[in-house]
Design a protein around this motif. Structure first.
Motif, PDB file in Angstrom:
ATOM      1  N   VAL A 128     -21.338  40.556 -18.074  1.00 36.10           N
ATOM      2  CA  VAL A 128     -19.943  40.444 -17.647  1.00 36.10           C
ATOM      3  C   VAL A 128     -19.817  39.310 -16.633  1.00 36.10           C
ATOM      4  O   VAL A 128     -20.618  39.203 -15.711  1.00 36.10           O
ATOM      5  N   SER A 129     -18.808  38.474 -16.808  1.00 35.06           N
ATOM      6  CA  SER A 129     -18.513  37.449 -15.811  1.00 35.06           C
ATOM      7  C   SER A 129     -17.353  37.942 -14.957  1.00 35.06           C
ATOM      8  O   SER A 129     -16.552  38.773 -15.398  1.00 35.06           O
ATOM      9  N   LYS A 130     -17.250  37.416 -13.751  1.00 35.59           N
ATOM     10  CA  LYS A 130     -16.167  37.862 -12.864  1.00 35.59           C
ATOM     11  C   LYS A 130     -14.795  37.523 -13.427  1.00 35.59           C
ATOM     12  O   LYS A 130     -13.811  38.197 -13.136  1.00 35.59           O
ATOM     13  N   ASP A 131     -14.727  36.504 -14.288  1.00 39.32           N
ATOM     14  CA  ASP A 131     -13.453  36.134 -14.904  1.00 39.32           C
ATOM     15  C   ASP A 131     -12.996  37.146 -15.951  1.00 39.32           C
ATOM     16  O   ASP A 131     -11.817  37.205 -16.289  1.00 39.32           O
ATOM     17  N   ASN A 132     -13.930  37.939 -16.477  1.00 38.43           N
ATOM     18  CA  ASN A 132     -13.608  38.952 -17.487  1.00 38.43           C
ATOM     19  C   ASN A 132     -13.638  40.355 -16.909  1.00 38.43           C
ATOM     20  O   ASN A 132     -13.846  41.326 -17.637  1.00 38.43           O
ATOM     21  N   GLN A 185     -12.177  47.549 -15.587  1.00 37.66           N
ATOM     22  CA  GLN A 185     -12.069  47.221 -17.004  1.00 37.66           C
ATOM     23  C   GLN A 185     -12.326  45.742 -17.211  1.00 37.66           C
ATOM     24  O   GLN A 185     -12.236  44.951 -16.285  1.00 37.66           O
ATOM     25  N   GLY A 186     -12.655  45.403 -18.425  1.00 36.57           N
ATOM     26  CA  GLY A 186     -12.914  44.011 -18.729  1.00 36.57           C
ATOM     27  C   GLY A 186     -13.469  43.832 -20.122  1.00 36.57           C
ATOM     28  O   GLY A 186     -13.269  44.675 -20.996  1.00 36.57           O
ATOM     29  N   LYS A 187     -14.191  42.730 -20.287  1.00 35.22           N
ATOM     30  CA  LYS A 187     -14.696  42.386 -21.610  1.00 35.22           C
ATOM     31  C   LYS A 187     -16.068  41.732 -21.466  1.00 35.22           C
ATOM     32  O   LYS A 187     -16.298  40.944 -20.552  1.00 35.22           O
ATOM     33  N   VAL A 188     -16.959  42.078 -22.383  1.00 39.46           N
ATOM     34  CA  VAL A 188     -18.262  41.429 -22.488  1.00 39.46           C
ATOM     35  C   VAL A 188     -18.241  40.581 -23.751  1.00 39.46           C
ATOM     36  O   VAL A 188     -18.014  41.092 -24.854  1.00 39.46           O
TER      37      VAL A 188
END
Length: 131
Positions: A48-52, A65-68
Motif C-alpha cells: 500500500v502506498s500513502k496515496d492509496n 480503506q484504500g487500494k493495493v
C-alpha cells in the motif's frame, strides 16, 4: 480498558477476500496495543502506498480503506496470499480518544496509528503531602 475503548472490530482477524460489485475487497489484519496514554494500532498493509490510503475518524468510528495495486502483473502465480484490490477496516472507538491528536505513519508495509487518550482517562500520580 481496551475493551471499553475499542468496542468492536469488523470481520474478525483474518484477511479474507470477498467478491462485491465486481471488485475484490479484503480485510487487513490489525494488532491493537494499549498503554496508559494511548491506543496504538498496527495494520499489515503490504504494497500500500500513502496515496492509496484513506484514514478517517468520525463520530467514534475509525475507518481505514484504500487500494493495493497488483504486483508482478507479468507473472502467473501458483499461489497468492497478499491482498490485492480494495481493502476496508473499521473500528468503533470510545469518546475517550483525543481525536485532534490522532496520528498515522506508513513504513515498510505497516500502518501505525496513534490514538491518544484524553487527559480525563489517563492515570495521574497524586502528590502526597506530609503533615
Amino acid at each position: 480498558m481496551a475493551q471499553d475503548l475499542v468496542k468492536r472490530e469488523t470481520n474478525g482477524n483474518v484477511a479474507v477476500a470477498e467478491r462485491t460489485r465486481n471488485a475484490v475487497t479484503y480485510t487487513p489484519r490489525f494488532d491493537i496495543v494499549e498503554t496508559e496514554r494511548e491506543l496504538v494500532l498496527y495494520g499489515d498493509l503490504p504494497g500500500v502506498s500513502k496515496d492509496n490510503l484513506d484514514v478517517r475518524f468520525e463520530n467514534g468510528q475509525l475507518t481505514i480503506q484504500g487500494k493495493v495495486e497488483p504486483r508482478h502483473a507479468d507473472h502467473e502465480f501458483l499461489y497468492g496470499e497478499y491482498g490485492i484490490g480494495d481493502f476496508y477496516r473499521s473500528f468503533a472507538i470510545s469518546e475517550d480518544i483525543d481525536a485532534d491528536k490522532i496520528s498515522a505513519e506508513l513504513h515498510n508495509g505497516v500502518l501505525t496509528l496513534h490514538l491518544p487518550k484524553t487527559e480525563a482517562v489517563c492515570p495521574r500520580k497524586i502528590a502526597v503531602k506530609a503533615g
